[in-house]
Design a protein around this motif. Structure first.
Motif, PDB file in Angstrom:
ATOM      1  N   ALA A   1       3.366 -20.568  26.703  1.00 19.75           N
ATOM      2  CA  ALA A   1       3.719 -21.320  25.670  1.00 19.75           C
ATOM      3  C   ALA A   1       3.332 -22.613  25.693  1.00 19.75           C
ATOM      4  O   ALA A   1       3.341 -23.341  26.956  1.00 19.75           O
ATOM      5  CB  ALA A   1       5.257 -21.076  25.200  1.00 19.75           C
ATOM      6  N   VAL A   2       3.121 -23.429  24.538  1.00 18.09           N
ATOM      7  CA  VAL A   2       3.113 -24.927  24.628  1.00 18.09           C
ATOM      8  C   VAL A   2       4.071 -25.380  23.706  1.00 18.09           C
ATOM      9  O   VAL A   2       4.295 -24.777  22.466  1.00 18.09           O
ATOM     10  CB  VAL A   2       1.799 -25.237  24.277  1.00 18.09           C
ATOM     11  CG1 VAL A   2       1.497 -26.930  23.912  1.00 18.09           C
ATOM     12  CG2 VAL A   2       0.720 -25.059  25.181  1.00 18.09           C
ATOM     13  N   CYS A   3       5.095 -26.386  24.299  1.00 18.80           N
ATOM     14  CA  CYS A   3       5.712 -26.919  23.217  1.00 18.80           C
ATOM     15  C   CYS A   3       5.398 -28.140  22.889  1.00 18.80           C
ATOM     16  O   CYS A   3       4.875 -28.986  23.728  1.00 18.80           O
ATOM     17  CB  CYS A   3       7.207 -27.113  23.746  1.00 18.80           C
ATOM     18  SG  CYS A   3       8.147 -25.561  24.189  1.00 18.80           S
ATOM     19  N   LEU A   4       5.309 -28.685  21.647  1.00 21.54           N
ATOM     20  CA  LEU A   4       5.108 -30.014  21.335  1.00 21.54           C
ATOM     21  C   LEU A   4       6.271 -30.774  21.056  1.00 21.54           C
ATOM     22  O   LEU A   4       7.239 -30.760  20.551  1.00 21.54           O
ATOM     23  CB  LEU A   4       4.646 -30.024  19.671  1.00 21.54           C
ATOM     24  CG  LEU A   4       3.292 -28.932  19.462  1.00 21.54           C
ATOM     25  CD1 LEU A   4       2.889 -28.916  18.209  1.00 21.54           C
ATOM     26  CD2 LEU A   4       2.089 -29.183  20.440  1.00 21.54           C
ATOM     27  N   LEU A   5       5.838 -31.953  22.003  1.00 17.34           N
ATOM     28  CA  LEU A   5       6.881 -33.073  22.117  1.00 17.34           C
ATOM     29  C   LEU A   5       6.549 -34.115  21.113  1.00 17.34           C
ATOM     30  O   LEU A   5       5.439 -34.861  21.347  1.00 17.34           O
ATOM     31  CB  LEU A   5       6.930 -33.564  23.523  1.00 17.34           C
ATOM     32  CG  LEU A   5       7.322 -32.606  24.663  1.00 17.34           C
ATOM     33  CD1 LEU A   5       7.665 -33.147  25.970  1.00 17.34           C
ATOM     34  CD2 LEU A   5       8.623 -31.746  24.257  1.00 17.34           C
ATOM     35  N   THR A   6       7.494 -34.304  20.115  1.00 14.31           N
ATOM     36  CA  THR A   6       6.672 -35.112  18.925  1.00 14.31           C
ATOM     37  C   THR A   6       7.096 -36.502  18.948  1.00 14.31           C
ATOM     38  O   THR A   6       6.491 -37.186  18.053  1.00 14.31           O
ATOM     39  CB  THR A   6       7.266 -34.294  17.434  1.00 14.31           C
ATOM     40  OG1 THR A   6       8.721 -34.113  17.763  1.00 14.31           O
ATOM     41  CG2 THR A   6       6.612 -33.154  17.346  1.00 14.31           C
ATOM     42  N   GLY A   7       8.180 -36.859  19.797  1.00 12.20           N
ATOM     43  CA  GLY A   7       8.494 -38.445  19.623  1.00 12.20           C
ATOM     44  C   GLY A   7       9.088 -38.747  21.037  1.00 12.20           C
ATOM     45  O   GLY A   7       9.591 -38.211  21.951  1.00 12.20           O
ATOM     46  N   HIS A   8       8.671 -40.218  21.247  1.00  6.88           N
ATOM     47  CA  HIS A   8       8.912 -40.829  22.597  1.00  6.88           C
ATOM     48  C   HIS A   8      10.459 -40.926  23.028  1.00  6.88           C
ATOM     49  O   HIS A   8      11.411 -41.166  21.970  1.00  6.88           O
ATOM     50  CB  HIS A   8       8.493 -42.187  22.503  1.00  6.88           C
ATOM     51  CG  HIS A   8       8.138 -42.896  23.880  1.00  6.88           C
ATOM     52  ND1 HIS A   8       9.132 -43.547  24.633  1.00  6.88           N
ATOM     53  CD2 HIS A   8       7.113 -42.972  24.785  1.00  6.88           C
ATOM     54  CE1 HIS A   8       8.827 -44.075  25.524  1.00  6.88           C
ATOM     55  NE2 HIS A   8       7.398 -43.704  25.655  1.00  6.88           N
ATOM     56  N   LEU A   9      10.786 -41.100  24.242  1.00  6.13           N
ATOM     57  CA  LEU A   9      12.173 -40.970  24.804  1.00  6.13           C
ATOM     58  C   LEU A   9      12.727 -42.308  24.102  1.00  6.13           C
ATOM     59  O   LEU A   9      14.180 -42.219  23.944  1.00  6.13           O
ATOM     60  CB  LEU A   9      12.026 -41.339  26.009  1.00  6.13           C
ATOM     61  CG  LEU A   9      13.354 -41.778  27.031  1.00  6.13           C
ATOM     62  CD1 LEU A   9      14.083 -40.592  27.289  1.00  6.13           C
ATOM     63  CD2 LEU A   9      12.887 -42.368  28.361  1.00  6.13           C
ATOM     64  N   LEU A  10      12.263 -43.327  23.890  1.00  6.86           N
ATOM     65  CA  LEU A  10      12.850 -44.443  23.528  1.00  6.86           C
ATOM     66  C   LEU A  10      13.151 -44.624  21.795  1.00  6.86           C
ATOM     67  O   LEU A  10      13.529 -45.689  21.480  1.00  6.86           O
ATOM     68  CB  LEU A  10      12.200 -46.090  23.694  1.00  6.86           C
ATOM     69  CG  LEU A  10      11.973 -45.872  25.478  1.00  6.86           C
ATOM     70  CD1 LEU A  10      11.294 -47.226  25.913  1.00  6.86           C
ATOM     71  CD2 LEU A  10      13.392 -46.122  25.953  1.00  6.86           C
ATOM     72  N   LYS A  11      12.566 -43.456  21.223  1.00  4.54           N
ATOM     73  CA  LYS A  11      12.869 -43.659  19.785  1.00  4.54           C
ATOM     74  C   LYS A  11      14.204 -43.696  19.392  1.00  4.54           C
ATOM     75  O   LYS A  11      14.349 -44.130  18.287  1.00  4.54           O
ATOM     76  CB  LYS A  11      12.025 -42.379  18.929  1.00  4.54           C
ATOM     77  CG  LYS A  11      10.432 -42.584  18.971  1.00  4.54           C
ATOM     78  CD  LYS A  11       9.960 -43.408  17.970  1.00  4.54           C
ATOM     79  CE  LYS A  11       8.493 -43.250  17.694  1.00  4.54           C
ATOM     80  NZ  LYS A  11       8.295 -44.222  16.517  1.00  4.54           N
ATOM     81  N   ASP A  12      15.183 -43.117  20.001  1.00  3.30           N
ATOM     82  CA  ASP A  12      16.363 -42.785  19.477  1.00  3.30           C
ATOM     83  C   ASP A  12      17.249 -43.168  20.767  1.00  3.30           C
ATOM     84  O   ASP A  12      17.751 -42.387  21.635  1.00  3.30           O
ATOM     85  CB  ASP A  12      16.650 -41.293  19.076  1.00  3.30           C
ATOM     86  CG  ASP A  12      18.075 -41.451  18.365  1.00  3.30           C
ATOM     87  OD1 ASP A  12      18.976 -42.109  18.708  1.00  3.30           O
ATOM     88  OD2 ASP A  12      18.224 -40.438  17.857  1.00  3.30           O
ATOM     89  N   LEU A  13      17.637 -44.306  20.732  1.00  2.00           N
ATOM     90  CA  LEU A  13      18.425 -45.031  21.920  1.00  2.00           C
ATOM     91  C   LEU A  13      19.859 -44.562  22.005  1.00  2.00           C
ATOM     92  O   LEU A  13      20.456 -44.252  23.004  1.00  2.00           O
ATOM     93  CB  LEU A  13      18.227 -46.528  21.980  1.00  2.00           C
ATOM     94  CG  LEU A  13      16.930 -47.143  22.148  1.00  2.00           C
ATOM     95  CD1 LEU A  13      17.162 -48.758  21.984  1.00  2.00           C
ATOM     96  CD2 LEU A  13      16.345 -46.743  23.443  1.00  2.00           C
ATOM     97  N   ASP A  14      20.354 -44.233  20.678  1.00  2.30           N
ATOM     98  CA  ASP A  14      21.873 -43.899  20.736  1.00  2.30           C
ATOM     99  C   ASP A  14      21.991 -42.531  21.271  1.00  2.30           C
ATOM    100  O   ASP A  14      23.014 -42.205  21.898  1.00  2.30           O
ATOM    101  CB  ASP A  14      22.079 -43.730  19.425  1.00  2.30           C
ATOM    102  CG  ASP A  14      22.402 -45.014  18.555  1.00  2.30           C
ATOM    103  OD1 ASP A  14      22.589 -46.106  19.445  1.00  2.30           O
ATOM    104  OD2 ASP A  14      22.556 -45.131  17.220  1.00  2.30           O
ATOM    105  N   ALA A  15      20.783 -41.487  21.097  1.00  2.00           N
ATOM    106  CA  ALA A  15      21.048 -40.147  21.910  1.00  2.00           C
ATOM    107  C   ALA A  15      20.989 -40.177  23.479  1.00  2.00           C
ATOM    108  O   ALA A  15      21.662 -39.550  24.053  1.00  2.00           O
ATOM    109  CB  ALA A  15      19.598 -39.531  21.420  1.00  2.00           C
ATOM    110  N   LEU A  16      20.559 -41.536  23.947  1.00  4.88           N
ATOM    111  CA  LEU A  16      20.526 -41.487  25.468  1.00  4.88           C
ATOM    112  C   LEU A  16      21.885 -41.848  25.841  1.00  4.88           C
ATOM    113  O   LEU A  16      22.419 -41.417  26.969  1.00  4.88           O
ATOM    114  CB  LEU A  16      19.730 -42.807  25.915  1.00  4.88           C
ATOM    115  CG  LEU A  16      18.140 -42.632  25.589  1.00  4.88           C
ATOM    116  CD1 LEU A  16      17.323 -43.806  25.948  1.00  4.88           C
ATOM    117  CD2 LEU A  16      17.457 -41.535  26.339  1.00  4.88           C
TER     118      LEU A  16
END
Length: 414
Positions: free
Chosen positions: A374-389
Motif C-alpha cells: 500500500a501507499v498512503c498519501l500524507l496530504t498536509g505538513h506537521l505544522l499545519k495544525d499546531l493545536d493538534a500537536l
C-alpha cells in the motif's frame, strides 16, 4: 481539450470559467487522446527528471502533455511543486500491519499540502483566461495554496473562511501570503454555494475543487507516484477524504496511465473519512444512490471538516472502477496514527494520518490482506495544525537545572 458535464454529457469550450452545469453536475476536462503515445511520453518524462530550473522541473508540469497541453508557457506559474518524498518506515508499517507500506509525503509541497498540485494548474489556467482576482472557500490548505500562487503571479486572492472548525495556523499562513480574508458564520459548504452563485458577477476566478483544472493538476500526484515506482503501483492507494477532489483526481490519473499502457492494472483505492464528517462513507457503506450531507460536520482533523463534499459522484465512480472501499475512523484513531508518523521522523497533520488509521482499521478487520502492499498519501505538513500537536503526549522531558556534566549525565543515563 473541452469541458464535459459528468452527469448529462453537455460540452463547452475550455476558454471559460464553469463550476456547475445547469443540470447540477460537475464539469471535467476531456483531453484529446489521439496523439497520446505512451512510450514517447515515458521517454519524455524520464528526460525531464534531469531538469533543475525550467518549467519542467516541476512535478506537475513535468507531465504537462497529460494535464494542460494547450496552456501557454508564459501563463504557467510554478514553485517546483510536486517532487515529494516517498518513504518506507518500519514503525509505521508495523503500526498499519501490512507487509509493504510507503508514505507519499505530499506535505512536502511548497505551501505544505497536496493542494499545490492542483492549484498551480487552476491559477495558471485562470491567468490564461485573463483573470487577476482569485478566490476560494477553505478549511485551510486550499486557501494557503491559492494565496501563495496568486502572490507568485502578482495577483490578488480572496479567501472565504468559516469562523470555526479551521486550524488557525492555516489562516495565518494564508494571510501571510497577502490574501484578503472574508470570515463568515457557516461551513465550507456555505462558502462553496456562495461562490458558485456570485463569483462571476464579482469578477472572481474560483479555485476550489469544483474547478475542473484543479482536478487536472492533482492527477500529477499519481503520475509522479507511478513514475517513481517505475510504473508499477501497489495493491492499494489510501487517502483521506474531505471534499473528495483528491479521490476523483487520483482515479482520473489512474485511468490515463492505464489507457497509455504505462501501468498494467489499477490498484484498489481506499478513501478514509473522519467519523464526525463521513457522509461519503455512510453512502458507500449503505449502498444508497444519493449522498446525505452532514449539516454540522466536526472532527479534530480540520481539513476533513466537510459535510457536503462536491466531488462525491466522481469519487464513487473511482471506487467502482477500482473495487475500492471506504472507512470512517475516530479522532482518537487519527491522533494515534499521527503520533506514530510524527515519531517516525516524517510527520503530518491529522487529516493525513487518517489514511494510515483507516488502513490499520481494515487490516485488523480482515478486509485488507496483511500481505498487501500500500501507499498512503500524507496530504498536509506537521505544522499545519499546531493545536493538534498539543493533544498528543510529548516525549519525556526533564529539568537539568544548571548545566553541569554530572547532572546532565544522570538525566541521560536515568
Amino acid at each position: 481539450m473541452k469541458l464535459r458535464c459528468t452527469a448529462c454529457g453537455r460540452e463547452w469550450s475550455i476558454d471559460r470559467q464553469l463550476l456547475r452545469c445547469p443540470c447540477g453536475g460537475l464539469p471535467e476536462v476531456e483531453q484529446d487522446e489521439r496523439d497520446w503515445d505512451g512510450e514517447r511520453l515515458r521517454r519524455l518524462f524520464d528526460e525531464r527528471l534531469a531538469e533543475r530550473r525550467s518549467l519542467y522541473a516541476s512535478g506537475v508540469w513535468r507531465y504537462k502533455e497529460l494535464i494542460h497541453p494547450l496552456l501557454p508557457e508564459d501563463c504557467a506559474v510554478t514553485k517546483y511543486e510536486g517532487n515529494t518524498g516517498l518513504y518506507a518506515s518500519e514503525p509505521v508499517r508495523a503500526f498499519a500491519g501490512v507487509a509493504g507500506l510507503l508514505l507519499k509525503a505530499q506535505s512536502e509541497n511548497p505551501s505544505g499540502s497536496f493542494k499545490d498540485n492542483g492549484m498551480v494548474a487552476a491559477v495558471s489556467h485562470g491567468l490564461s483566461l485573463g483573470y487577476r482576482r482569485f478566490a476560494c472557500t477553505s478549511t485551510g490548505n486550499t486557501s494557503a495554496s491559492l494565496a501563495m500562487y496568486a502572490a507568485l503571479a502578482g495577483c490578488q486572492s480572496y479567501v472565504f473562511v468559516p469562523e470555526s472548525g479551521v486550524a488557525e495556523s492555516k489562516v495565518l499562513q494564508t494571510a501571510a501570503y497577502g490574501a484578503r480574508l472574508i470570515r463568515f458564520e457557516g461551513t465550507y459548504d456555505d462558502g462553496i454555494r456562495f461562490l458558485e452563485a456570485h463569483a462571476e458577477e464579482l469578477g472572481l476566478y474560483v479555485c476550489n475543487s469544483v474547478n475542473p483544472l484543479r482536478i487536472e493538476g492533482q492527477k500529477s500526484m499519481v503520475y509522479e507516484l507511478a513514475h517513481s515506482l517505475q510504473w508499477s503501483l501497489p495493491d492499494w492507494i489510501v487517502l483521506p477524504g474531505g471534499a473528495l477532489s483528491n479521490a476523483s483526481a487520483l482515479g482520473k490519473g489512474l485511468r490515463d496511465l492505464l489507457r497509455l499502457g504505462l501501468i498494467s492494472r489499477l490498484p484498489r483505492v481506499l478513501v478514509v473519512q473522519a467519523e464526525g464528517a463521513s457522509p461519503f462513507h455512510r453512502l458507500m457503506a449503505g449502498g444508497g444512490d444519493r449522498l446525505e450531507p452532514e449539516p454540522r460536520p466536526w472532527t479534530l482533523a480540520s481539513a476533513l471538516n466537510i459535510g457536503n463534499p462536491p466531488s462525491w459522484e466522481k469519487a464513487r465512480g473511482v471506487l467502482r472502477d477500482t473495487d475500492g472501499l471506504t472507512v470512517a475512523v475516530s479522532d482518537g484513531e487519527i491522533l494515534e496514527a499521527k503520533a506514530c508518523i510524527d515519531r517516525a521522523g516524517i510527520g503530518c497533520e491529522p487529516a493525513s494520518a487518517a489514511a494510515v488509521a483507516g488502513l490499520r482499521k481494515l487490516v485488523r478487520e480482515g478486509r485488507i490482506d496483511k500481505e498487501a502492499s500500500a501507499v498512503c498519501l500524507l496530504t498536509g505538513h506537521l505544522l499545519k495544525d499546531l493545536d493538534a500537536l498539543k493533544r498528543i503526549p510529548a516525549g519525556p522531558s526533564c529539568a537539568a537545572g544548571s548545566l553541569e556534566p554530572g547532572s546532565v549525565r544522570r538525566l541521560i543515563e536515568g
